[in-house]
Enzyme design. Structure first.
Site, PDB file in Angstrom:
ATOM      1  CG  ASP A 277      -1.091   2.594  -1.739  1.00 20.31           C
ATOM      2  OD1 ASP A 277      -1.561   2.864  -2.854  1.00 20.31           O
ATOM      3  OD2 ASP A 277      -1.787   2.208  -0.775  1.00 20.31           O
TER       4      ASP A 277
ATOM      5  CG  ASP B 175      -3.612 -14.683   8.778  1.00 20.73           C
ATOM      6  OD1 ASP B 175      -3.734 -15.684   9.529  1.00 20.73           O
ATOM      7  OD2 ASP B 175      -4.550 -13.907   8.519  1.00 20.73           O
TER       8      ASP B 175
ATOM      9  CD  GLU C 255      -6.417 -18.534   2.755  1.00 25.03           C
ATOM     10  OE1 GLU C 255      -7.556 -18.357   3.234  1.00 25.03           O
ATOM     11  OE2 GLU C 255      -5.529 -17.688   2.825  1.00 25.03           O
TER      12      GLU C 255
ATOM     13  CG  HIS D 127      -7.696 -16.147   6.152  1.00 24.62           C
ATOM     14  ND1 HIS D 127      -7.934 -16.170   4.800  1.00 24.62           N
ATOM     15  CD2 HIS D 127      -8.048 -14.891   6.556  1.00 24.62           C
ATOM     16  CE1 HIS D 127      -8.406 -14.990   4.403  1.00 24.62           C
ATOM     17  NE2 HIS D 127      -8.483 -14.200   5.456  1.00 24.62           N
TER      18      HIS D 127
ATOM     19  N   GLY E 197      -6.228 -13.407  10.655  1.00 27.66           N
ATOM     20  CA  GLY E 197      -6.062 -11.954  10.756  1.00 27.66           C
ATOM     21  C   GLY E 197      -7.241 -11.248  11.389  1.00 27.66           C
TER      22      GLY E 197
HETATM   23  N1  LIG Z   1      -5.904 -11.829   6.966  1.00 26.68           N
HETATM   24  C1  LIG Z   1      -7.125 -11.406   7.188  1.00 26.68           C
HETATM   25  O1  LIG Z   1      -7.888 -12.054   7.886  1.00 26.68           O
HETATM   26  C2  LIG Z   1      -7.575 -10.134   6.600  1.00 26.68           C
HETATM   27  C3  LIG Z   1      -7.082  -9.685   5.407  1.00 26.68           C
HETATM   28  N2  LIG Z   1      -7.515  -8.516   4.877  1.00 26.68           N
HETATM   29  C4  LIG Z   1      -6.956  -8.093   3.602  1.00 26.68           C
HETATM   30  O2  LIG Z   1      -6.066  -7.007   3.806  1.00 26.68           O
HETATM   31  C5  LIG Z   1      -5.943  -6.280   2.599  1.00 26.68           C
HETATM   32  C6  LIG Z   1      -5.930  -4.785   2.858  1.00 26.68           C
HETATM   33  O3  LIG Z   1      -7.150  -4.372   3.403  1.00 26.68           O
HETATM   34  P1  LIG Z   1      -7.453  -2.816   3.641  1.00 26.68           P
HETATM   35  O4  LIG Z   1      -6.267  -2.128   4.149  1.00 26.68           O
HETATM   36  O5  LIG Z   1      -8.699  -2.731   4.416  1.00 26.68           O
HETATM   37  O6  LIG Z   1      -7.742  -2.352   2.151  1.00 26.68           O
HETATM   38  P2  LIG Z   1      -7.698  -0.860   1.590  1.00 26.68           P
HETATM   39  O7  LIG Z   1      -8.452  -0.905   0.329  1.00 26.68           O
HETATM   40  O8  LIG Z   1      -8.037   0.115   2.630  1.00 26.68           O
HETATM   41  O9  LIG Z   1      -6.153  -0.677   1.239  1.00 26.68           O
HETATM   42  C7  LIG Z   1      -5.530  -1.318   0.179  1.00 26.68           C
HETATM   43  C8  LIG Z   1      -4.412  -0.436  -0.297  1.00 26.68           C
HETATM   44  O10 LIG Z   1      -3.715  -1.112  -1.330  1.00 26.68           O
HETATM   45  C9  LIG Z   1      -3.332  -0.135  -2.259  1.00 26.68           C
HETATM   46  N3  LIG Z   1      -2.997  -0.719  -3.549  1.00 26.68           N
HETATM   47  C10 LIG Z   1      -3.846  -1.064  -4.543  1.00 26.68           C
HETATM   48  N4  LIG Z   1      -3.146  -1.525  -5.593  1.00 26.68           N
HETATM   49  C11 LIG Z   1      -1.837  -1.471  -5.235  1.00 26.68           C
HETATM   50  C12 LIG Z   1      -0.641  -1.823  -5.895  1.00 26.68           C
HETATM   51  N5  LIG Z   1      -0.661  -2.303  -7.138  1.00 26.68           N
HETATM   52  N6  LIG Z   1       0.507  -1.659  -5.242  1.00 26.68           N
HETATM   53  C13 LIG Z   1       0.529  -1.166  -3.977  1.00 26.68           C
HETATM   54  N7  LIG Z   1      -0.578  -0.801  -3.303  1.00 26.68           N
HETATM   55  C14 LIG Z   1      -1.747  -0.962  -3.931  1.00 26.68           C
HETATM   56  C15 LIG Z   1      -4.522   0.797  -2.333  1.00 26.68           C
HETATM   57  O11 LIG Z   1      -4.165   2.036  -2.867  1.00 26.68           O
HETATM   58  C16 LIG Z   1      -4.930   0.887  -0.886  1.00 26.68           C
HETATM   59  O12 LIG Z   1      -4.326   1.985  -0.251  1.00 26.68           O
HETATM   60  C17 LIG Z   1      -7.083  -6.779   1.709  1.00 26.68           C
HETATM   61  O13 LIG Z   1      -6.559  -7.679   0.778  1.00 26.68           O
HETATM   62  C18 LIG Z   1      -7.970  -7.524   2.655  1.00 26.68           C
HETATM   63  O14 LIG Z   1      -8.692  -8.512   2.012  1.00 26.68           O
HETATM   64  C19 LIG Z   1      -8.413  -7.726   5.527  1.00 26.68           C
HETATM   65  C20 LIG Z   1      -8.935  -8.113   6.719  1.00 26.68           C
HETATM   66  C21 LIG Z   1      -8.593  -9.372   7.337  1.00 26.68           C
HETATM   67  O1  LIG Z   2     -11.855  -9.430   5.934  1.00 25.66           O
HETATM   68  C1  LIG Z   2     -11.020 -10.031   5.248  1.00 25.66           C
HETATM   69  O2  LIG Z   2     -10.604  -9.634   4.141  1.00 25.66           O
HETATM   70  C2  LIG Z   2     -10.506 -11.311   5.709  1.00 25.66           C
HETATM   71  O3  LIG Z   2      -9.661 -11.854   5.054  1.00 25.66           O
HETATM   72  C3  LIG Z   2     -11.077 -11.919   6.902  1.00 25.66           C
HETATM   73  O4  LIG Z   2     -11.453 -13.207   6.540  1.00 25.66           O
HETATM   74  P1  LIG Z   2     -12.422 -14.084   7.478  1.00 25.66           P
HETATM   75  O5  LIG Z   2     -13.680 -13.331   7.634  1.00 25.66           O
HETATM   76  O6  LIG Z   2     -11.709 -14.259   8.761  1.00 25.66           O
HETATM   77  O7  LIG Z   2     -12.608 -15.366   6.753  1.00 25.66           O
END
Ligand SMILES: NC(=O)C1=CN([C@@H]2O[C@H](COP(=O)(O)OP(=O)(O)OC[C@H]3O[C@@H](n4cnc5c(N)ncnc54)[C@H](O)[C@@H]3O)[C@@H](O)[C@H]2O)C=CC1
Ligand SMILES: O=C(O)C(=O)COP(=O)(O)O
Length: 529
Positions: free
Chosen positions: A173, A258, A263, A281, A283
């Site tokens: 990161d 996920d 999508e 999806h 998560g």
């Molecule tokens: N599957 C799901 O339902 C969910 C998915 N997500 C996704 O999870 C991901 C992460 O969320 P958070 O941890 O809350 O975000 P965050 O913003 O706290 O962390 C993201 C990290 O990625 C790093 N980053 C940015 N550019 C980068 C690069 N080029 N190479 C490596 N690292 C890099 C940042 O420095 C940061 O530390 C987001 O894409 C979010 O949308 C979040 C919640 C639910």
């Molecule tokens: O919070 C995020 O980034 C998610 O990907 C969660 O997506 P959802 O609200 O479950 O459609």
């Protein structure tokens, strides 16, 4: 009676969200699963929009959203919102950055175990009556290396859980500081080293131009033979075709997704690939996370619509509910001063400076700066507001300077707005009477004391007897009633400025007649919100 703000919840959300909107004084409609065309037809009547990931807030949706002030994402990723278009239109975009992070991290950990022990396939075949005890041989995770791509909120929770099950964690990161890596108990490495060393790789970055396809075919080929890959972040981070080929060849021993590039994923190339498992999806889909994000998004949106509080906005400085009432009169003053300068400056302005002094200097300056810019730029475009003003200023090459002086000057609190023009630096300053009433106290170096409101006239003239009578007569003859009279001058007999508030707009013909009065140098009509 003021009308209630109207909010649309357009994705499936915990019912607490609607309850909170109502309790906070908003009207709310819950209408989910509509087509983009249906949303476009409906969106015009709403002040707020609460979404998850299904609703796509495109340029077209925003163009139809004539009343929209705020979009709230009950979750983290906002890649389904066209943020530049929202910002240009002055719509605040908020998310709930922490409400579902534990839940999503747990899903990633569940995926790691599901891959390690092939649970989904073993389950399906057992229930099909096969009892396939000899078909499966898993791996332990203890002692294995987990490669974390993205060590933010979710990544760091995944790391802590992985350390708990005795994995070794390496993280790539670029924004991870060495101190934070030590605190997290992970080893900070470059991407190539991670690809080479990891037994499991899990992705936790947003989807950006830098992260798109971060696991490209080329990078996937650099991974350890037998690697297992988990993506609970965003589709688009992995080359799905390459992943399928490497699952088929056996180089990748398992992959759990996920999220997908497209999508809903109805016909992914990965479906049916060996050792491939997926969830739709899910998560963030736990009771706890959905209650968290629904409560938060509704509180945040309602707070903005009802009190002007700004929390977790991605395109505007934050303003807490406690700060908002204190800052409100300052923002009004800031906007009026910006507007005054904007209306009175005809030259091009390469630089604007905002200087706070005394009590004003102790407050959060960003909202005041945004308000000054909104007032200043409104002369150029009536769609400018505090959200899009900083973007417009940047787009137009306007340099914005901020200065703070905590010491009090002549006033206990002061905001000064100065612009650099072809004819030199010009500045106006204002204070708050009783901490709430905005007053202009200085105008281009001349002390005045005026309330800036409604229709006004700005007159520069040579200080000479009889002038006030003449202007009064002229306005009276044209049926224009004067509300307040504010006079200031550099020295007796020198240049004087007159700021008049009038009960109605002053027609161009009257402005011309005023300009023709003896000793008058400049007359301008002004208007304030
Ligand atoms: N599957 C799901 O339902 C969910 C998915 N997500 C996704 O999870 C991901 C992460 O969320 P958070 O941890 O809350 O975000 P965050 O913003 O706290 O962390 C993201 C990290 O990625 C790093 N980053 C940015 N550019 C980068 C690069 N080029 N190479 C490596 N690292 C890099 C940042 O420095 C940061 O530390 C987001 O894409 C979010 O949308 C979040 C919640 C639910
Ligand atoms: O919070 C995020 O980034 C998610 O990907 C969660 O997506 P959802 O609200 O479950 O459609």
């Amino acid at each position: 009676m003021t009308t209630k703000p109207k909010v649309l919840i357009s994705d499936k959300m915990d019912p607490n969200a609607a309850r909170i909107f109502e309790a906070r004084g908003c009207d709310v409609d819950v209408i989910t699963g509509e087509t983009p065309e249906q949303l476009i037809a409906r969106i015009g009547e709403y002040d707020g929009l609460a979404i998850r990931s299904s609703t796509k807030v495109t340029k077209e949706v925003l163009a139809a959203a004539k009343n929209l002030k705020v979009i709230g994402r009950a979750g983290i990723g906002v890649d389904n919102v066209d943020i530049p278009a929202a910002s240009a239109q002055g719509v605040v975009v908020m998310n709930t950055p922490f409400g579902n992070s534990i839940t999503t991290a747990e899903h990633a950990i569940a995926m790691i175990f599901a891959l390690a022990r092939q649970i989904p396939e073993a389950n399906a075949r057992t229930q099909a009556g096969e009892w396939p005890k000899n078909a499966f041989m898993g791996v332990e995770v203890t002692g294995k290396t987990l490669g974390l791509i993205g060590a933010g909120n979710i990544g760091s929770i995944v790391a802590s859980r992985a350390l708990g099950v005795k994995m070794k964690v390496v993280a790539f990161d670029p924004f991870l500081t060495p101190e934070r890596a030590v605190e997290m108990g992970v080893e900070k490495v470059e991407l190539d080293a991670l690809l080479e060393r990891a037994d499991f790789i899990t992705l936790h970055t947003p989807l950006t131009d830098q992260t798109r396809n971060i696991l490209s075919r080329e990078n996937l080929l650099k991974t350890k033979n037998g690697v297992r890959i988990v993506n609970c972040a965003r589709g688009g981070l992995i080359d799905e075709d390459a992943l399928k080929d490497l699952l088929v060849s056996g180089h990748v021993a398992g992959a759990a997704l996920d999220v997908f590039k497209t999508e809903p994923a109805k016909d992914s190339p990965l479906f049916g690939a060996p050792n491939f498992i997926c969830t739709p999806h899910l998560g963030a889909s736990t009771t706890e996370a959905q209650v968290n994000v629904a409560l938060q998004v509704a509180e945040q949106l309602a707070d903005y619509l009802v009190n002007g509080g700004v929390t977790n906005a991605l395109n505007m400085p934050s303003l807490s509910a406690e700060e908002a009432p204190k800052l409100k009169p300052y923002m009004k003053l800031a906007e009026q001063l910006g507007s005054m300068v904007g209306q009175l400056t005809r030259d091009s302005v390469p630089r604007i400076s905002i200087h706070t002094e005394g009590a004003a200097a102790e407050l959060n300056m960003k909202p005041m700066v945004a308000a000054v810019l909104a007032g200043f730029l409104r002369v150029q475009s009536d769609t400018v507001n505090m959200v899009n003003a900083p973007y417009l200023a940047k787009e137009r090459g306007l340099e914005v300077r901020e200065v703070k002086t905590e010491r009090e000057g002549d006033y206990h609190t002061l905001i000064r707005v100065s612009v650099k023009t072809e004819s030199g630096e010009r500045s106006v300053a204002g204070t708050l009477f009783n901490n709430v009433e905005p007053r202009l106290v200085e105008l281009f170096g001349i002390k005045v004391e005026a309330e800036l409101a409604g229709h006004m006239m700005y007159i520069v003239n040579e200080d000479a007897p009889g002038f006030i009578g003449r202007i009064g007569t002229l306005l009276g003859e044209n049926g224009i009633n004067i509300g307040t009279f504010n006079l200031g001058r550099r020295e007796a007999g020198g240049e004087a400025v007159l700021l008049l508030s009038v009960d109605s707009a002053v027609p161009e013909t009257v402005l011309k007649q005023a300009c023709a009065l003896p000793g008058v140098k400049l007359v301008k009509a002004l208007a304030f919100a």
